[in-house]
Write an enzyme that holds these catalytic residues in place. Structure first.
Site, PDB file in Angstrom:
ATOM      1  CD  GLU A 173       3.194   0.702   8.265  1.00  0.00           C
ATOM      2  OE1 GLU A 173       2.157   1.304   8.636  1.00  0.00           O
ATOM      3  OE2 GLU A 173       3.532   0.593   7.075  1.00  0.00           O
ATOM      4  CD  GLU A 292       3.094  -2.745   4.865  1.00  0.00           C
ATOM      5  OE1 GLU A 292       2.667  -1.671   4.374  1.00  0.00           O
ATOM      6  OE2 GLU A 292       2.750  -3.190   5.970  1.00  0.00           O
TER       7      GLU A 292
END
Length: 497
Positions: A173, A292
């Site tokens: 991320e 995710e």
């Protein structure tokens, strides 16, 4: 009563199933590792400190790959802290979750445990506060057989055989301002390209995952993917997708249509990746790693004080307790990953134990299944062979956020021995469904289960761990025609033999 009709054509194949689509995720966050999978003082602990009851549930869940060790955690992680003698491992601050990490579980302990649960290790490298050299060092320690400084160090630590990890994440991320060491797409793309090139120079058959957007609501969504792939396209194999969903403001209809956002996410990333492919005149197609995904009541956690400056080891964080409605939406998301399996070749349910997880534990106490456990475990167990995309004729239902969506969704799989049909009713009424399965050549129903409850907010808790479970599904099969009644707000699965 509303009705729907479905035709399943054995030739309408999406892709052969890659078992990595049933992956999960373990981060050093909250009680996922400590007091989760690992609790040396528990009566169920094995000789390595891992809880046998949790190990059994993870095996039942059917998670095929485990992404590790993060997550936001990895951007401040020094992998060297988690190897070697335990009594010499340092305690560090984890800035991502404002807690302390004692490093009693590291690479070797975790990889050993994965052999117990029959899962493949998927490793993330720290590109937030570290870089190319540290990634190469971790690769050498993990995968090189022997005869080098770091492979011999692994042997000295008691692990002479290499772990043979094939799939690696280039950071986590990196578009998010919450991420330690976050970057612009241009800076990250250049770093990921150089890191990927170096890692593949060391081991050419690695499969590398570059960071995509942290969510479809990110202001840079789409442009981030384009920029990082312009830099790194030839050095990576996957681009990551992350998405979490929750019910907001009592709007159950919009929540039940969450799969529409996941489809939008997938379609946008695929289109962007293919645009870069054609612009670069490349022969390679980038696949998606949805590494995710889950239900996460993020709004509520942002309003709490569970992430604070007390600097505790394994504090209780992000311990959502899931309802039937959560599990039904969860099942629809897993179906969406399957129906896009031609491009989504890997996925990781985030996370595995205690932290927004299908499995919960109490320190010194029991372990139990959350409602979301059931759609995952059944799908992982039954899905085999090829994913098939059925033709569905059904009414639609309108939601405020996602507009019109089909009342009934369906995806199927077919292998040599069995075929499986997965169904989702997002409507508020029961639906009679007729499914033409003649082309599958199946003669009987071996299993038919459904997840639903008159109380869509019923949950499994420490005090009532079996309140919600799978129920028999009302279904018949005759002359190639499957007849099923789907209860309102339900997820169902059938195994045909």
């Amino acid at each position: 009563m509303p009705s729907a009709s479905i035709t399943i054509d054995s030739n309408a194949a999406v892709a052969e199933i890659d078992r990595r689509i049933f992956g999960a995720f373990v981060e050093h966050l909250g009680r996922c590792v400590y007091d989760g999978i690992y609790e040396p003082g528990h009566e169920q602990a094995d000789e390595n400190g891992f809880r046998r009851d949790v190990t059994a549930l993870v095996k039942e869940l059917g998670a095929t790959t485990i992404r590790y060790p993060g997550g936001n955690f990895v951007s401040g992680y020094r992998w060297e802290d988690g190897v070697g003698p335990r009594d010499k491992r340092p305690v560090r601050r984890d800035l991502a979750w404002h807690s302390l990490e004692n490093n009693q579980v590291g690479l070797n302990e975790f990889a050993t445990w994965l052999k117990e649960v029959d899962s493949e290790l998927m490793l993330a490298v720290n590109l937030g506060t570290r870089g190319i050299l540290e990634a190469l060092d971790l690769l050498e320690y993990t995968n090189h057989p022997s005869g080098t400084a770091l492979s011999d160090l692994r042997a000295k630590h008691g692990y002479p055989e290499p772990w043979g990890v094939k799939m690696w994440c280039l950071g986590n991320e990196m578009d998010g301002p919450w991420q330690t060491g976050y970057m612009t797409a241009d800076d990250y793309g250049k770093l990921a390209a150089r890191t990927g090139q170096a890692m593949k120079a060391a081991e050419k058959d690695l499969e590398l995952v570059i960071c995509g957007s942290s969510g479809s609501a990110m202001p840079t969504f789409g442009e981030w993917e384009r920029t990082v792939l312009e830099h790194a396209y030839e050095h990576v194999d996957y681009i990551s997708c992350h998405a979490y969903y929750q019910e907001r403001g009592g709007d159950l209809d919009s929540y039940l249509a969450s799969a529409a956002d996941m489809r939008y996410f997938i379609e946008t990333v695929v289109a962007t990746a293919d645009h870069v492919k054609h612009r670069r005149k490349s022969d390679k197609t980038i696949m998606l790693s949805f590494d995710e995904w889950n239900i996460w009541y993020l709004d509520e956690h942002h309003e709490s004080d569970e992430v604070n400056d007390e600097w505790r080891i394994a504090p209780r964080q992000l311990e959502d307790v899931y309802s039937v409605a959560d599990a039904v939406v969860f099942g629809s998301l897993l179906m969406t990953l399957l129906e896009n399996h031609d491009r989504v070749r890997s996925a990781s349910l985030a996370q595995l134990v205690n932290v927004i997880a299908p499995i919960m534990t109490e320190p010194g106490g029991a372990a139990w299944r959350q409602t979301t456990f059931f759609p995952f475990s059944v799908t992982s167990r039954l899905a085999c062979g090829r994913v098939l995309r059925p033709q569905v004729t059904t009414a639609s239902v309108t939601s405020k956020v996602h507009g019109e969506n089909a009342v009934v969704d369906c995806v199927a799989t077919a292998g040599d021995e069995n075929a499986a049909v997965f169904l989702f009713n997002r409507g508020r009424e029961a639906v009679d469904v007729t499914i033409d399965v003649a082309s599958l050549g199946r003669e009987r129903i071996d299993e038919a289960v459904t997840l639903w409850d008159e109380d869509v907010y019923a949950k499994n808790t420490k005090d009532d761990p079996e309140r919600v479970g799978l129920k028999p599904l009302d279904a018949t099969l005759a002359e190639g025609r499957l007849t099923v009644r789907l209860e309102p707000v339900s997820w169902s699965a059938l195994n045909l033999a």
